[in-house]
Design a protein around this motif. Structure first.
Motif, short mmCIF file in Angstrom:
data_model
loop_
_atom_site.label_atom_id
_atom_site.label_comp_id
_atom_site.label_asym_id
_atom_site.label_seq_id
_atom_site.Cartn_x
_atom_site.Cartn_y
_atom_site.Cartn_z
N ASP A 250 0.85 -1.18 0.00
CA ASP A 250 0.00 0.00 0.00
C ASP A 250 0.89 1.24 0.00
OD1 ASP A 250 -1.75 2.07 0.43
OD2 ASP A 250 -2.65 1.23 2.25
N PRO A 251 0.82 2.10 -1.03
CA PRO A 251 1.67 3.29 -1.06
C PRO A 251 1.52 4.20 0.16
CG PRO A 251 0.67 2.93 -3.20
CD PRO A 251 0.02 1.97 -2.25
N HIS A 252 0.39 4.05 0.89
CA HIS A 252 0.20 4.89 2.07
C HIS A 252 1.29 4.65 3.12
CE1 HIS A 252 -1.95 7.49 4.79
NE2 HIS A 252 -1.97 6.54 5.72
N ILE A 253 1.96 3.48 3.02
CA ILE A 253 3.02 3.20 3.97
C ILE A 253 4.15 4.23 3.87
CG2 ILE A 253 4.41 1.68 2.48
CD1 ILE A 253 4.83 -0.12 4.89
N LEU A 254 4.33 4.80 2.67
CA LEU A 254 5.37 5.82 2.49
C LEU A 254 5.04 7.06 3.32
CD1 LEU A 254 5.88 5.50 -1.37
CD2 LEU A 254 7.22 4.42 0.45
N ALA A 255 3.76 7.39 3.40
CA ALA A 255 3.34 8.54 4.22
C ALA A 255 3.52 8.23 5.70
CB ALA A 255 1.89 8.89 3.91
N ARG A 256 3.12 7.05 6.11
CA ARG A 256 3.20 6.69 7.52
C ARG A 256 4.64 6.67 8.02
NH1 ARG A 256 -0.32 2.36 6.22
NH2 ARG A 256 1.29 0.86 6.81
N LYS A 257 5.58 6.37 7.14
CA LYS A 257 6.98 6.27 7.56
C LYS A 257 7.77 7.56 7.34
CE LYS A 257 7.33 1.25 7.11
NZ LYS A 257 7.64 1.01 8.53
N GLY A 258 7.07 8.65 7.02
CA GLY A 258 7.77 9.95 6.95
C GLY A 258 7.72 10.62 5.59
N SER A 259 6.63 10.42 4.84
CA SER A 259 6.50 11.03 3.50
C SER A 259 7.71 10.70 2.64
CB SER A 259 6.30 12.54 3.62
OG SER A 259 5.11 12.85 4.32
N LEU A 260 8.00 9.42 2.56
CA LEU A 260 9.18 8.95 1.83
C LEU A 260 8.98 9.00 0.33
CD1 LEU A 260 9.99 5.81 4.02
CD2 LEU A 260 10.83 8.15 4.31
N TYR A 261 10.09 9.10 -0.38
CA TYR A 261 10.10 9.00 -1.84
C TYR A 261 10.61 7.61 -2.23
CZ TYR A 261 9.57 14.08 -1.91
OH TYR A 261 9.12 15.36 -1.71
N LEU A 262 10.10 7.10 -3.35
CA LEU A 262 10.49 5.77 -3.82
C LEU A 262 10.68 5.81 -5.32
CD1 LEU A 262 10.75 2.62 -3.37
CD2 LEU A 262 8.29 2.53 -3.82
N THR A 263 11.78 5.24 -5.81
CA THR A 263 12.01 5.15 -7.25
C THR A 263 12.61 3.79 -7.59
OG1 THR A 263 13.05 6.22 -9.17
CG2 THR A 263 14.32 6.20 -7.14
N ARG A 264 12.25 3.31 -8.78
CA ARG A 264 12.83 2.06 -9.30
C ARG A 264 13.42 2.37 -10.68
NH1 ARG A 264 15.76 -1.59 -11.23
NH2 ARG A 264 15.32 -3.77 -10.77
N PRO A 265 14.67 2.88 -10.72
CA PRO A 265 15.27 3.30 -11.98
C PRO A 265 15.82 2.13 -12.78
CG PRO A 265 16.82 3.65 -10.21
CD PRO A 265 15.56 3.12 -9.57
N ALA A 266 16.04 2.36 -14.07
CA ALA A 266 16.68 1.39 -14.96
C ALA A 266 17.77 2.09 -15.75
CB ALA A 266 15.66 0.76 -15.91
N LEU A 267 18.91 1.44 -15.88
CA LEU A 267 20.05 2.03 -16.58
C LEU A 267 19.67 2.53 -17.97
CD1 LEU A 267 23.08 2.64 -16.98
CD2 LEU A 267 23.38 0.22 -17.60
N ALA A 268 18.85 1.78 -18.69
CA ALA A 268 18.52 2.14 -20.08
C ALA A 268 17.96 3.55 -20.19
CB ALA A 268 17.53 1.13 -20.65
#
Length: 326
Positions: A250-268
């Motif tokens: 649940d993306p809401h977990i990012l808010a509960r843990k401190g308004s965190l940012y999340l990224t999944r980058p790819a070299l390409a």
């Protein structure tokens, strides 16, 4: 005849086999390359296992270095005799081979002071490290990162690059021996996750604040601990899934843990622009050529040892860079 490592079904390392193959002449936009060294990357196991699906049968590996022996029509960026390296994705799949055809557009001219083995070890790992340190986040001296798999090929480059930027590096490892290697390459603090929990250790090391950025190449096993290690509004960078894919959450977990940012980058996506790719390469090659970032090749394999190389990789026996020598 050339020798190549192939697989015609997905599965464990046992699906890999060596076969004599006819290379042929390069077509338009292609070159024939006599390979001198080939990089071994964890991403290779994703192709083999089917996480990254490709048409079968298929070659294996996406990174290598060698000498151009023939060019096809329309090729203007390289000529016969050039020393080159390359990395890519499906467009360069088939690197585990003594000789091959490869798109000329993927080739990178090697600096004179760079040897083939080092080039084969740093094109993918080095470019990955380059975009992580120079494009993902605007680092400022004094900030702190958490680096999982700190003794791995990318980890050892990232930790050295981080020190050049004035960062504090907290690394995680599975053994004391790996901790020694990571410390020698710039890690300020090491957490052995086989005997201590990561997030509490990070909080203790940062006076309860947490780190600014986490680089997590492990995935499923470390995802929650990584989130719990971040400061408020910190950045979580998912760069791999060595322990398995991250389960849905649940993306809401990012808010509960401190308004965190999340990224999944790819070299390409960070080397798609030729100008940006060249800028990252220039900085990478300069650091390596001048000795500011050193590449220690810990393991060398023959192509016939591809199955064992993958077993070593997946059992986390490898430290730093590994390479196939042809």
């Amino acid at each position: 005849m050339a020798k190549a490592v192939l697989f015609d079904r997905t599965g464990g390392p046992e699906v890999l086999y060596v076969k004599d193959v006819e290379v042929g002449q390069p077509g338009p936009g292609e070159v024939r390359l006599e390979q001198k060294a080939v990089g071994l990357n964890y991403a290779d196991t994703y192709f083999r296992s089917g996480i990254y699906p490709v048409p079968l049968p298929s070659g294996m590996g996406v990174e290598g270095a060698g000498v151009v022996t023939a060019v096809g029509d329309g090729v203007v960026n390289v000529k016969v005799g050039d020393r080159v390296t390359y990395t890519g994705f499906t467009n360069t799949l088939g690197a585990y081979s003594t000789e091959r055809l490869v798109p000329a557009a993927a080739l990178i001219a090697m600096p004179d002071q760079l040897d083939f083995e080092t080039a084969a070890c740093i094109t993918m790992r080095g470019l990955t490290s380059a975009y992580l340190m120079r494009r993902i986040y605007d680092f400022k001296p004094g900030e702190t990162i958490l680096l999982h798999a700190a003794a791995g090929g990318v980890g050892l480059i990232v930790s050295q690059w981080a020190k050049l930027l004035g960062l504090t590096v907290i690394g995680t490892v599975s053994t004391d021996a790996k901790a020694e290697v990571a410390r020698a390459h710039g890690c300020d603090h090491l957490i052995n996750y086989s005997r201590e929990e990561v997030a509490p250790a990070v909080r203790a090391l940062t006076d309860g604040r947490g780190v600014d950025v986490v680089f997590d190449s492990v995935g499923k096993d470390t995802f929650m601990a990584s989130l719990d290690s971040l400061r408020r509004r910190g950045l979580m960078v998912c760069v791999g899934t060595a322990s398995g894919p991250i389960p849905p959450f649940d993306p809401h977990i990012l808010a509960r843990k401190g308004s965190l940012y999340l990224t999944r980058p790819a070299l390409a996506d960070y080397i798609a622009d030729p100008a940006e790719k060249q800028a990252l390469l220039a900085e990478l090659f300069d650091h390596v050529s001048q000795g500011r970032i050193r590449i220690d090749i810990q393991k060398r394999y023959a192509l016939e040892e591809a199955e064992q190389a993958h077993r070593d990789l997946e059992s986390r026996k490898t430290v730093g860079a590994s390479v196939f020598v042809l």
